[in-house]
Write a protein that holds these residues in place. Structure first.
Motif, short mmCIF file in Angstrom:
data_model
loop_
_atom_site.label_atom_id
_atom_site.label_comp_id
_atom_site.label_asym_id
_atom_site.label_seq_id
_atom_site.Cartn_x
_atom_site.Cartn_y
_atom_site.Cartn_z
N UNK A 171 107.59 81.22 7.71
CA UNK A 171 106.50 80.74 8.57
C UNK A 171 105.31 80.27 7.74
N UNK A 172 105.06 80.94 6.63
CA UNK A 172 103.94 80.54 5.77
C UNK A 172 104.13 79.13 5.20
N UNK A 173 105.35 78.82 4.73
CA UNK A 173 105.56 77.49 4.16
C UNK A 173 105.60 76.43 5.27
N UNK A 174 106.00 76.82 6.48
CA UNK A 174 105.91 75.88 7.59
C UNK A 174 104.45 75.52 7.85
N UNK A 175 103.61 76.53 7.92
CA UNK A 175 102.17 76.29 8.15
C UNK A 175 101.60 75.45 7.02
N UNK A 176 102.10 75.68 5.81
CA UNK A 176 101.61 74.99 4.63
C UNK A 176 102.00 73.51 4.60
N UNK A 177 103.26 73.18 4.97
CA UNK A 177 103.77 71.84 4.63
C UNK A 177 104.51 71.13 5.75
N UNK A 178 104.65 71.71 6.95
CA UNK A 178 105.35 71.01 8.02
C UNK A 178 104.46 69.92 8.60
N UNK A 179 104.99 68.73 8.89
CA UNK A 179 104.18 67.63 9.45
C UNK A 179 103.97 67.80 10.95
N UNK A 235 102.13 72.26 18.11
CA UNK A 235 103.13 73.03 17.37
C UNK A 235 102.51 73.87 16.26
N UNK A 236 101.51 73.34 15.55
CA UNK A 236 100.93 74.09 14.43
C UNK A 236 100.21 75.34 14.92
N UNK A 237 99.41 75.20 15.98
CA UNK A 237 98.70 76.36 16.52
C UNK A 237 99.69 77.43 16.99
N UNK A 239 105.48 73.69 -4.22
CA UNK A 239 106.85 73.21 -4.06
C UNK A 239 107.86 74.28 -4.44
N UNK A 240 107.58 74.99 -5.54
CA UNK A 240 108.45 76.08 -5.97
C UNK A 240 108.44 77.21 -4.94
N UNK A 241 107.32 77.42 -4.27
CA UNK A 241 107.23 78.45 -3.24
C UNK A 241 108.17 78.14 -2.08
N UNK A 242 108.29 76.84 -1.75
CA UNK A 242 109.20 76.43 -0.66
C UNK A 242 110.63 76.78 -1.02
N UNK A 252 117.14 68.53 5.73
CA UNK A 252 116.03 67.60 5.89
C UNK A 252 114.70 68.34 5.96
N UNK A 253 114.69 69.46 6.67
CA UNK A 253 113.46 70.24 6.81
C UNK A 253 112.97 70.73 5.45
N UNK A 254 113.84 71.31 4.65
CA UNK A 254 113.39 71.87 3.37
C UNK A 254 113.09 70.79 2.34
N UNK A 255 113.79 69.66 2.39
CA UNK A 255 113.38 68.53 1.54
C UNK A 255 111.96 68.10 1.90
N UNK A 256 111.69 67.99 3.19
CA UNK A 256 110.37 67.56 3.66
C UNK A 256 109.29 68.56 3.26
N UNK A 257 109.57 69.85 3.44
CA UNK A 257 108.60 70.88 3.07
C UNK A 257 108.32 70.86 1.57
N UNK A 258 109.38 70.67 0.78
CA UNK A 258 109.20 70.67 -0.68
C UNK A 258 108.35 69.49 -1.13
N UNK A 259 108.62 68.32 -0.58
CA UNK A 259 107.85 67.12 -0.95
C UNK A 259 106.40 67.24 -0.48
N UNK A 260 106.18 67.69 0.75
CA UNK A 260 104.82 67.83 1.26
C UNK A 260 104.04 68.89 0.50
N UNK A 261 104.70 70.01 0.17
CA UNK A 261 104.02 71.08 -0.55
C UNK A 261 103.64 70.64 -1.97
N UNK A 262 104.44 69.73 -2.54
CA UNK A 262 104.16 69.25 -3.89
C UNK A 262 102.89 68.42 -3.96
N UNK A 263 102.41 67.95 -2.83
CA UNK A 263 101.17 67.16 -2.81
C UNK A 263 99.93 68.04 -2.84
N UNK A 264 100.14 69.35 -2.66
CA UNK A 264 99.02 70.29 -2.62
C UNK A 264 98.75 70.85 -4.01
#
Length: 593
Positions: free
Chosen positions: A339-347, A352-354, A431-434, A414-426
């Motif tokens: 849930x933490x990485x979803x909050x961190x990097x899900x588009x 949905x975020x709240x 990204x490693x956390x994802x 697809x979800x974890x690729x997306x989370x990894x790429x989005x988290x890498x922008x932070x």
């Protein structure tokens, strides 16, 4: 004349509404997940489970499975093959399936403590509902033949415990002569078949169940080393001898004594005696799926659609995480990290975020939850933050050519690729956390047990926990995904219209390949960032238009039904009473003159 037209049209309209407003029986279902009734398998749901399973005269072998689990998809043809072969045994034992990926079925899967897919449970006859009664586990073997052997041994053990006594006896014994073998002979038995075999053979047991519905016929297993084998002239095994009503014996052993050949020998003998064999009510396979198959809409093969991400997230929260009977310690921490990485990097879009933030906050209130508690919390918070998910949500790029292909597994990658790429922008190494969150999710929650173990083995081999940098996290997941694609290429679970390739293809990314076919890693990295960093928000309705009848609101149909009925009643009343109104008006006029 106009009145008659009005009545006919009303009746016609009424009939149409009646036909379209028929509500299907909730107890029976023709198809769900990987199976249909034509497979000779009982389709179980949350609506019919208790009625179909408990208190039944026959035993059950129930498969709890997950329709997006690759191992379940590979096992399905074997289970169907077994069901077809033992269809004559249905008076004794039936095969049944329950799809645990269906949200409504999840509570039953929790009750039966299903933590791996596929899970096979044997439930004896007259089974009683109880928290402690979750059946006896059987192994999901690699062939229908092995599963059948395992099932026969289980039934033999059941009979030794005094169960299934109405079924043909599977005991084996040694005899000196024909009389001792058939005595005591029931009065209604005309023909007795003796199968000479060793104790470990299952052929005699199979044959006994195959002909269990043959009237006035019985079969007995005889030790191949008994004296009777010499008396009856049996020289090779398994051997077959028919005994008639006057105790006359006939040797029937075929040259190649397989089960099928022995069964043919029994049937041929009975036909020669003018015995009428029972008709097998075996339904033909449903080939309409091949005729009605429509190829999916052509879509950009590597694009990421928001609908795929949203449906994957909903499935994970509704069915995968909540299938656990209890979450605590490592599984609980894995859920929080997910849930933490979803909050961190899900588009996120909309509410949905709240909703996810609120869910994470509530789950932090205690460190042990039951699956049913989490499910209730998930549904309650969805109502609180409504709307959370899109209506009629469905897969777009991840939609397979048939329901058994792609879907959730594609969506999870697809979800974890997306989370990894989005988290890498932070900032930092998110990204490693994802990757670590993905490892925990797959280990504790992913419904395909074999797939989960394969991923954990690969993660250990490829040293997932040593990844520290964002760019390496993105490439690690890409390499691992291609490793899985290579392993599954040509597998029974592969969608023939979406073959497992090493992505990105040369067509999608020409610059990702060097002259000799080696990967150009900087170009691949840039391509992955572009693909998984750009989310297409196309509505699912653009990919597949729904059937107008199947999506009609049942309440609206009911109102139309009532309205049509009222019109019909008024029309009939008007037709039969109009002459009375005319007569009264005429009399009244004369009275005034």
């Amino acid at each position: 004349m106009n009145c008659w037209i009005f009545i006919v049209l009303s009746v016609y309209f009424f009939a149409i509404l009646v036909n379209t407003a028929v509500i299907p029986d909730n107890d029976d279902i023709d198809k769900q997940g990987l199976y249909s009734k034509s497979d000779h398998i009982v389709i179980l749901t949350d609506k019919n489970f208790d009625k179909k399973i408990y208190g039944q005269r026959n035993a059950f072998l129930v498969q709890f499975y997950n329709s997006y689990c690759g191992h379940c998809r590979a096992f399905a043809p074997k289970f169907k093959s077994l069901a077809s072969e033992i269809e004559p045994w249905k008076n004794i034992i039936k095969l049944a399936v329950l799809d645990c990926s269906v949200e409504e079925n999840n509570e039953i899967c929790r009750q039966f403590e299903v933590m791996a897919y596929p899970t096979l449970r044997y439930l004896h006859e007259n089974y009683v509902k109880s928290n402690a009664n979750i059946g006896e586990k059987l192994q999901a073997t690699d062939s229908a033949e092995k599963l059948k052997t395992q099932l026969i041994h289980k039934i033999q053990n059941e009979q030794s415990m005094g169960r299934l006594m109405f079924a043909p006896s599977l005991k084996i014994a040694a005899y000196k002569d024909i009389i001792s073998a058939v005595n005591p002979l029931p009065k209604n038995v005309l023909y007795t078949f003796l199968i000479f075999e060793n104790d470990n053979s299952t052929i005699g047991s199979e044959l006994a169940f195959d002909i269990n519905d043959y009237e006035h016929v019985m079969l007995k297993r005889v030790h191949d080393v008994s004296e009777l084998s010499n008396v009856a002239g049996v020289t090779h095994f398994p051997g077959l001898v028919a005994v008639g009503p006057n105790l006359e014996s006939t040797l029937l052993t075929p040259k190649i004594p397989t089960k099928q050949n022995l069964l043919k020998a029994i049937n041929s003998f009975l036909k020669s005696k003018n015995y009428e064999l029972p008709l097998r009510n075996i339904e033909s396979e449903d080939n309409s799926k091949n005729l009605n198959h429509v190829k999916p809409q052509s879509l950009y093969s590597d694009a990421v659609y928001y609908s795929d991400l949203e449906k994957t997230l909903k499935t994970s929260l509704h069915t995968e995480i909540t299938r656990h009977k209890t979450l605590s310690d490592e599984s609980y921490l894995a859920l929080l990290e997910y849930l933490d990485v979803l909050i961190l990097a899900f588009p996120f879009r909309g509410n949905l975020k709240e909703y996810v933030i609120d869910l994470r906050k509530n789950l932090g209130n205690k460190n042990q939850w039951s699956g049913s508690e989490i499910y209730d919390l998930v549904k309650r918070l969805e109502t609180k933050h409504s709307p959370v998910f899109s209506s009629n949500i469905d897969y777009i790029r991840c939609k397979g050519s048939e329901p058994k292909y792609r879907g959730y597994t594609c969506g999870l990658w697809t979800l974890f690729h997306t989370l990894t790429v989005n988290a890498a922008q932070l900032p930092g190494s998110e990204g490693a956390r994802v990757l670590k969150a993905m490892h925990g999710y797959v280990k504790y929650f992913f419904g395909c047990t074999d797939c989960s173990q394969h991923f954990q083995d690969m993660a250990a081999r490829n040293r997932i926990f040593d990844v520290k940098e964002n760019d390496k996290a993105i490439l690690w997941l890409w390499i691992s995904h291609n490793e899985v694609n290579l392993r599954l290429a040509g597998d029974v679970t592969e969608d023939p219209e979406h073959p497992k390739i090493q992505f990105p293809s040369a067509t999608q990314c020409p610059e990702c390949r060097l002259a000799r076919g080696a990967w150009n890693l900087p170009a691949v990295y840039e391509y992955l960032q572009k693909i998984y960093g750009t989310i297409i928000t196309q509505d699912t309705k653009a990919a597949a238009a729904p059937s107008p009848i199947s999506n009609l609101d049942i309440g609206l149909i009911s109102l139309l039904y009532i309205f049509s009925f009222i019109i019909l009643v008024l029309a009939i009343k008007y037709f039969f009473t109009r002459h009375l109104f005319r007569k009264r008006r005429y009399k009244h006029a004369w009275g005034k003159v």
